[in-house]
Design a protein around this motif. Sequence first.
Motif, PDB file in Angstrom:
ATOM      1  N   LEU A  14       0.810  -1.454  -0.036  1.00  0.00           N
ATOM      2  CA  LEU A  14       0.160  -0.103  -0.059  1.00  0.00           C
ATOM      3  C   LEU A  14       0.891   1.389  -0.072  1.00  0.00           C
ATOM      4  O   LEU A  14       0.414   2.248  -0.681  1.00  0.00           O
ATOM      5  N   LEU A  15       2.027   1.171   0.640  1.00  0.00           N
ATOM      6  CA  LEU A  15       2.916   2.227   0.863  1.00  0.00           C
ATOM      7  C   LEU A  15       3.391   2.589  -0.764  1.00  0.00           C
ATOM      8  O   LEU A  15       3.786   3.655  -1.121  1.00  0.00           O
ATOM      9  N   SER A  16       3.514   1.500  -1.497  1.00  0.00           N
ATOM     10  CA  SER A  16       4.350   1.668  -2.794  1.00  0.00           C
ATOM     11  C   SER A  16       3.230   2.156  -3.640  1.00  0.00           C
ATOM     12  O   SER A  16       3.485   3.183  -4.485  1.00  0.00           O
ATOM     13  N   ALA A  17       2.249   1.847  -3.615  1.00  0.00           N
ATOM     14  CA  ALA A  17       1.217   2.211  -4.541  1.00  0.00           C
ATOM     15  C   ALA A  17       0.650   3.605  -4.219  1.00  0.00           C
ATOM     16  O   ALA A  17       0.510   4.681  -5.094  1.00  0.00           O
ATOM     17  N   ARG A  18       1.012   3.972  -2.908  1.00  0.00           N
ATOM     18  CA  ARG A  18       0.674   5.657  -2.374  1.00  0.00           C
ATOM     19  C   ARG A  18       1.601   6.474  -2.989  1.00  0.00           C
ATOM     20  O   ARG A  18       1.646   7.484  -3.661  1.00  0.00           O
ATOM     21  N   ALA A  19       3.057   6.077  -2.862  1.00  0.00           N
ATOM     22  CA  ALA A  19       4.253   6.719  -3.456  1.00  0.00           C
ATOM     23  C   ALA A  19       4.031   6.820  -4.917  1.00  0.00           C
ATOM     24  O   ALA A  19       4.030   8.063  -5.460  1.00  0.00           O
ATOM     25  N   LEU A  20       3.724   5.884  -5.769  1.00  0.00           N
ATOM     26  CA  LEU A  20       3.566   6.009  -7.026  1.00  0.00           C
ATOM     27  C   LEU A  20       2.323   7.024  -7.260  1.00  0.00           C
ATOM     28  O   LEU A  20       2.385   8.178  -8.216  1.00  0.00           O
ATOM     29  N   VAL A  21       1.072   6.918  -6.822  1.00  0.00           N
ATOM     30  CA  VAL A  21      -0.053   7.873  -7.239  1.00  0.00           C
ATOM     31  C   VAL A  21       0.609   9.322  -6.743  1.00  0.00           C
ATOM     32  O   VAL A  21       0.123  10.231  -7.558  1.00  0.00           O
ATOM     33  N   MET A  22       0.825   9.277  -5.470  1.00  0.00           N
ATOM     34  CA  MET A  22       1.647  10.823  -5.203  1.00  0.00           C
ATOM     35  C   MET A  22       2.424  11.376  -5.963  1.00  0.00           C
ATOM     36  O   MET A  22       2.379  12.678  -6.301  1.00  0.00           O
ATOM     37  N   ARG A  23       3.583  10.790  -6.626  1.00  0.00           N
ATOM     38  CA  ARG A  23       4.249  11.259  -7.584  1.00  0.00           C
ATOM     39  C   ARG A  23       3.557  11.942  -8.822  1.00  0.00           C
ATOM     40  O   ARG A  23       3.785  12.918  -9.149  1.00  0.00           O
ATOM     41  N   ASP A  24       2.547  11.320  -9.366  1.00  0.00           N
ATOM     42  CA  ASP A  24       2.009  11.612 -10.304  1.00  0.00           C
ATOM     43  C   ASP A  24       0.753  12.691  -9.933  1.00  0.00           C
ATOM     44  O   ASP A  24       0.687  13.800 -10.860  1.00  0.00           O
ATOM     45  N   LEU A  25       0.262  12.768  -8.725  1.00  0.00           N
ATOM     46  CA  LEU A  25      -0.531  13.987  -8.456  1.00  0.00           C
ATOM     47  C   LEU A  25       0.500  15.160  -8.185  1.00  0.00           C
ATOM     48  O   LEU A  25       0.069  16.244  -8.554  1.00  0.00           O
ATOM     49  N   GLU A  26       1.532  14.859  -7.738  1.00  0.00           N
ATOM     50  CA  GLU A  26       2.428  16.108  -7.339  1.00  0.00           C
ATOM     51  C   GLU A  26       2.956  16.590  -9.026  1.00  0.00           C
ATOM     52  O   GLU A  26       2.900  17.767  -9.264  1.00  0.00           O
ATOM     53  N   ALA A  27       3.117  15.777  -9.858  1.00  0.00           N
ATOM     54  CA  ALA A  27       3.722  16.186 -11.043  1.00  0.00           C
ATOM     55  C   ALA A  27       2.433  16.887 -12.177  1.00  0.00           C
ATOM     56  O   ALA A  27       2.842  17.448 -12.883  1.00  0.00           O
ATOM     57  N   THR A  28       1.335  16.714 -11.705  1.00  0.00           N
ATOM     58  CA  THR A  28       0.147  17.230 -12.277  1.00  0.00           C
ATOM     59  C   THR A  28      -0.313  18.164 -11.554  1.00  0.00           C
ATOM     60  O   THR A  28      -1.405  19.056 -12.047  1.00  0.00           O
ATOM     61  N   GLY A  29       0.088  18.747 -10.573  1.00  0.00           N
ATOM     62  CA  GLY A  29      -0.267  19.970  -9.664  1.00  0.00           C
ATOM     63  C   GLY A  29      -1.630  19.619  -8.924  1.00  0.00           C
ATOM     64  O   GLY A  29      -2.479  20.475  -8.863  1.00  0.00           O
ATOM     65  N   SER A  30      -1.711  18.121  -8.680  1.00  0.00           N
ATOM     66  CA  SER A  30      -3.160  17.964  -8.042  1.00  0.00           C
ATOM     67  C   SER A  30      -3.036  17.387  -6.506  1.00  0.00           C
ATOM     68  O   SER A  30      -3.994  16.901  -6.215  1.00  0.00           O
ATOM     69  N   ALA A  31      -1.994  17.406  -6.122  1.00  0.00           N
ATOM     70  CA  ALA A  31      -1.790  16.956  -5.056  1.00  0.00           C
ATOM     71  C   ALA A  31      -2.524  17.998  -3.707  1.00  0.00           C
ATOM     72  O   ALA A  31      -1.513  18.079  -2.638  1.00  0.00           O
ATOM     73  N   SER A  32      -3.453  18.299  -3.793  1.00  0.00           N
ATOM     74  CA  SER A  32      -4.287  19.165  -2.684  1.00  0.00           C
ATOM     75  C   SER A  32      -4.604  18.404  -1.365  1.00  0.00           C
ATOM     76  O   SER A  32      -4.680  17.200  -1.554  1.00  0.00           O
TER      77      SER A  32
END
Length: 116
Positions: A5-23
């Motif tokens: 789950l931590l791995s999945a979270r990290a991958l999705v967070m990187r893409d959220l941050e890359a797209t400016g969507s990590a609110s």
Amino acid sequence: MSDFLLSARALVMRDLEATGSASPEVVSLLEDILINRRWWSDQWPAGRQYLDGLVAQDLQDELLEHRGRWPLCPRCDDAVHALYIHPELGGPDPVWVCEDSGTVVAPLGDLGIRAT
């Protein structure tokens, strides 16, 4: 939280941050999804290879209901269409694919690196 789950979270967070969507609101949605997927991964340990992509798909579904499409295709001019996770079941080795052209844009977690 399990390593899967931590791995999945990290991958999705990187893409959220890359797209400016990590609110904070979106990160809270992601955390809720991880809580829900914890039970699923405990019940089906052999399915953990699909977890990364399934978490990304779950977040896409939640964002579509609350905010709109995510992530938008960075390759197409004036894109209003989203990327989707391939393979459809979410893994193994999920990638983001352009909804219109079917072109692989980036592996999950590398959207900011590959999409430019």
